[in-house]
Each structure stands twice: as C-alpha cells, then as structure tokens.
Motif scaffolding. Sequence first.
Motif, short mmCIF file in Angstrom:
data_model
loop_
_atom_site.label_atom_id
_atom_site.label_comp_id
_atom_site.label_asym_id
_atom_site.label_seq_id
_atom_site.Cartn_x
_atom_site.Cartn_y
_atom_site.Cartn_z
N ASP A 1 0.81 -1.22 0.00
CA ASP A 1 0.00 0.00 0.00
C ASP A 1 0.84 1.27 0.00
O ASP A 1 0.31 2.38 0.11
CB ASP A 1 -0.95 0.00 1.20
CG ASP A 1 -2.04 -1.05 1.07
OD1 ASP A 1 -2.44 -1.33 -0.08
OD2 ASP A 1 -2.47 -1.60 2.09
N VAL A 2 2.16 1.12 -0.14
CA VAL A 2 3.08 2.26 -0.18
C VAL A 2 3.44 2.55 -1.63
O VAL A 2 3.74 1.64 -2.41
CB VAL A 2 4.36 1.96 0.63
CG1 VAL A 2 5.37 3.10 0.47
CG2 VAL A 2 4.02 1.75 2.10
N VAL A 3 3.42 3.83 -2.00
CA VAL A 3 3.88 4.30 -3.30
C VAL A 3 5.03 5.26 -3.06
O VAL A 3 4.85 6.29 -2.40
CB VAL A 3 2.77 5.01 -4.09
CG1 VAL A 3 3.28 5.47 -5.45
CG2 VAL A 3 1.55 4.10 -4.25
N VAL A 4 6.22 4.92 -3.52
CA VAL A 4 7.38 5.79 -3.37
C VAL A 4 7.29 6.91 -4.40
O VAL A 4 6.90 6.69 -5.55
CB VAL A 4 8.69 5.00 -3.53
CG1 VAL A 4 9.90 5.91 -3.31
CG2 VAL A 4 8.74 3.83 -2.55
N THR A 5 7.65 8.13 -3.98
CA THR A 5 7.50 9.31 -4.83
C THR A 5 8.76 10.16 -4.78
O THR A 5 9.66 9.93 -3.96
CB THR A 5 6.29 10.15 -4.39
OG1 THR A 5 6.46 10.52 -3.01
CG2 THR A 5 5.00 9.38 -4.56
N LEU B 1 18.08 13.81 -1.93
CA LEU B 1 17.77 12.47 -2.44
C LEU B 1 16.38 12.40 -3.07
O LEU B 1 16.11 11.52 -3.89
CB LEU B 1 17.90 11.44 -1.32
CG LEU B 1 19.32 11.22 -0.81
CD1 LEU B 1 19.33 10.41 0.47
CD2 LEU B 1 20.17 10.54 -1.88
N ARG B 2 15.49 13.32 -2.67
CA ARG B 2 14.15 13.41 -3.22
C ARG B 2 13.39 12.09 -3.14
O ARG B 2 12.90 11.56 -4.14
CB ARG B 2 14.17 13.91 -4.69
CG ARG B 2 14.92 15.19 -4.95
CD ARG B 2 14.48 16.35 -4.07
NE ARG B 2 13.06 16.64 -4.18
CZ ARG B 2 12.27 16.84 -3.12
NH1 ARG B 2 12.75 16.75 -1.89
NH2 ARG B 2 11.00 17.12 -3.31
N VAL B 3 13.27 11.56 -1.95
CA VAL B 3 12.52 10.32 -1.73
C VAL B 3 11.45 10.58 -0.68
O VAL B 3 11.73 10.97 0.45
CB VAL B 3 13.44 9.17 -1.28
CG1 VAL B 3 12.61 7.91 -0.98
CG2 VAL B 3 14.48 8.87 -2.35
N GLY B 4 10.20 10.38 -1.09
CA GLY B 4 9.07 10.44 -0.19
C GLY B 4 8.13 9.29 -0.49
O GLY B 4 8.48 8.37 -1.26
N HIS C 1 10.99 6.86 -10.87
CA HIS C 1 12.01 7.82 -10.44
C HIS C 1 13.27 7.08 -10.02
O HIS C 1 13.38 5.88 -10.21
CB HIS C 1 11.47 8.76 -9.36
CG HIS C 1 11.28 8.17 -8.00
ND1 HIS C 1 12.29 8.12 -7.07
CD2 HIS C 1 10.20 7.63 -7.39
CE1 HIS C 1 11.84 7.59 -5.95
NE2 HIS C 1 10.58 7.27 -6.13
N SER C 2 14.24 7.80 -9.52
CA SER C 2 15.60 7.31 -9.36
C SER C 2 15.67 6.02 -8.54
O SER C 2 15.44 6.03 -7.32
CB SER C 2 16.46 8.38 -8.71
OG SER C 2 17.71 7.86 -8.35
#
Length: 434
Positions: A106-110, A258-261, A284-285
């Motif tokens: 249920d997690v979407v990395v953004t 790092l732009r990870v949420g 994304h990365s």
Amino acid sequence: MQPDEPSRRGADPWLGHYAQRAAGMVASEVRALFAVASRPEIVSLAGGMPNVSALPMDAVAALMADLVTERGSIALQYGSAQGDPSLRETICTVMAEEGIDAHPDDVVVTVGSQQALDLVARVFLDPGDTVVTEGPTYVTALGTFAAYQARAVHVDMDERGVLPEALAETFARLERAGRPAKLFYTVPTFQNPAGVTLAAERRLRVLEVCRRAGVLVLEDNPYGLLHLEGEPMRALRADAPADVVYLGSFSKTLAPGLRVGWALAPSAVRDKLVLAAESAMLSHSAFAQLAVDRYLRTQPWQEQLKAFREMYRERRDAMLDSLEQHMPAGVSWTRPGGGFFVWVTLPEGLDSKAMLPRAVQARVAYVPGTGFYADGAGRRAMRLSYCYPPPERIREGVGTLAEVICGELELWETFGTTAHPHSGGPQTPGPDHS
C-alpha cells in the motif's frame, strides 16, 4: 497556430496558448527579495532547509560507492513506478514509530512528498472542487491545489491545532452551498508554517468529523519524527487506515537532495496513484531509493534522528529565548514541540509583507504570512525558521527583527499606518524557502 514574428518579441508570445490551470501557477512576489536574502551577511530565518551537516557524510559516501559497485546494474536502471519493494518494507518500519501498521503493497514511493501531494490532487481534484485546509497552511500545497483549479477553504487553528467544531461547521456550510469538500489537507504534527501540533484528544474527533462528512483526509507528515520533547505523536493514519492518505518524506529526516518520499493509501487509491505516477515520470531514481534503503538498513538511523533533534532543539530554544528577550509588547508567537517553524503574530496595524524590504535592508529575512493563505489573510503574521542558522545567528537575526518591528510600531504610532498594498493567494516559493 503559431504566433507571428513580431509577437515573439513580446514578453510572452504564448500567453494565449496556456491551459486554464496554468493561471494557478503564481510565483511569489517576494522571490526577488529572497535572492538578496541568501547573501551571507543576511540572517535568513525564512528557509525551511534541513541542516544536513549533521549527517555522517563519510558513511553516506561509502554506502553509495558500495551501492554502485555491488548493485550498479539495478541502481542505474529503470524501476517500478510504485517504488523499490525493499524500500517500501523499510518505510513501513519507519511509519511504525508513529503507530502505523502498514503493508508494503500500500506504499507508493514518490519524488519527495511533494510529488505524492501532486499525485493525490491529480487523482481526486476536478476544476472547481473544494479542499479544506488549516489556516495557515503549507504554501506549496496551496499552489498544487490552485494548479488543479481547486479552491482552498481555511479552518481556524489555535495552539492545539485545528478546531474540530469549526471543521464540522465548514463542511456543513460547504455542503449547503453546493460545494462539498473533496479533501481535508492537514499537517497535524509540528505544522508548517504555524509550528502547532493537533492535540491527541482532538485527533479522533477530527477523524470522526471527516468520516461523517465523507471527506478523505490527506495527512502530510514530514516533521513527525523531529519531536523535541517526549515521544512521537500517533499519526492520524494509525487510527483510520481506510479514511486517510498519509504522506511521508525523508527530506527532513535524512536529506532533501535524495528526493525520496511516499504515500500510504487505501488499496484502491494506491492503484490510482501508481497509474498517475507512471504517466508523470515513468519511474524515479532507483539509485536514490536503493541508497535510502541501504542507509536505513545499515546505519543507526534512530540514533542519527536523536542527533538531529538535539541540534534542532538547541536552535529552537535559541529562537524562543531571543523572542522572549527582544520582542516588544503586542508580539506573540507559537512554541513548537518539534519541526522547524515558529509563527509570529504582529500587533494590529503592522504588515509583515510591507515590512520585509526594510527587514532585508537591516539584514534579516523571514516569510510573510500572506503566502500561507489562499484568501490573502495573514497580513500580521510571519513564519520564522530555526532549522538552518546556528544559534548565535538566530539570536542575532531575532534581535535585528525586533528592532525593525519596533521601528514599524513607531511609524504606526506617529502616522497611524504602515500598511502598503498587498495581494495574497497561493504562491510558489523556491524549494529552499518552502
């Protein structure tokens, strides 16, 4: 149809070609002043930049080098739009600190939690829809809602967060007007910009108000693990998994570069978010995701969070002590239990936006309150940030700001006004001032 050559020499030859939603993309009127405020001689109490100097840079460099050596063919390749499975498992471990029992599916990395906010807006908002938010609220959220041509309506807060009764009244009023709320957007813990936290006894009441109104809660929580006293607050999502989309980020607890949420959403909503993410950026990365996952699995990240909290506590205390020492009568401020921000309210008659050029000239900067409201409110307010400058610079900046405010009060007492024309509404600051 292309513009003719003479029109190309104008300010914007494509002005008549933009989509209607582009009208909601408004640059901050004070951005030019912030460019000046970034000069080293100016104490900037404006920026919400985390202080990454406290990170163990040698360890971070080593793990990134090892990542390229050992898993470079994966780290430098395309990935899934939902995000790396191992990182999603680790994110669930992080959220457990705030009482959330989640499944990695249920997690979407953004790309930071800002992209998660944009994806939720893309999935849920039609032009003319209404989003209810705290007043004040996160400036870039207002810009996101405006970009999707949605209308933001504010609900008052006090020192214990949003008022459940006021929230219920707002939902009922909007329903009667034929403009029912689609979302309730909230930063309930160490709120940006006000620094206040929704009290534990209000949280279940707020969830019940939203459930009765059929309004989805959008819980934005980048600061929750940066508590400076006591234990972490229990997240709203922990008590209402079917009614809350939770947004998280490593920008404040690790590194914004790092732009990870991520977004944690009910499964049907998650599926829509993944499809929206695929259309927005394919993936994304993978490198950034694997680097964050490796850091959390190999480094004592909870001890590192303690180091961050100690650093920010020293800075917060320097700001609160200096405000107490220097500010004239009639100025009030919040006392945050964590996060990055203090919300200052000026005496009647003063205008924080009109005062900003004089503050910058005196070598101190802040963010005027008007940018945190969709309706132009906040004229007497300002946001001060203590996360980045060292304590001695914070004390210097607050002392200078107090002198500027005293000067404005003298003008008011002499002439009866210091107000200048101003406009409010959602604005888009640079990322270092969000």
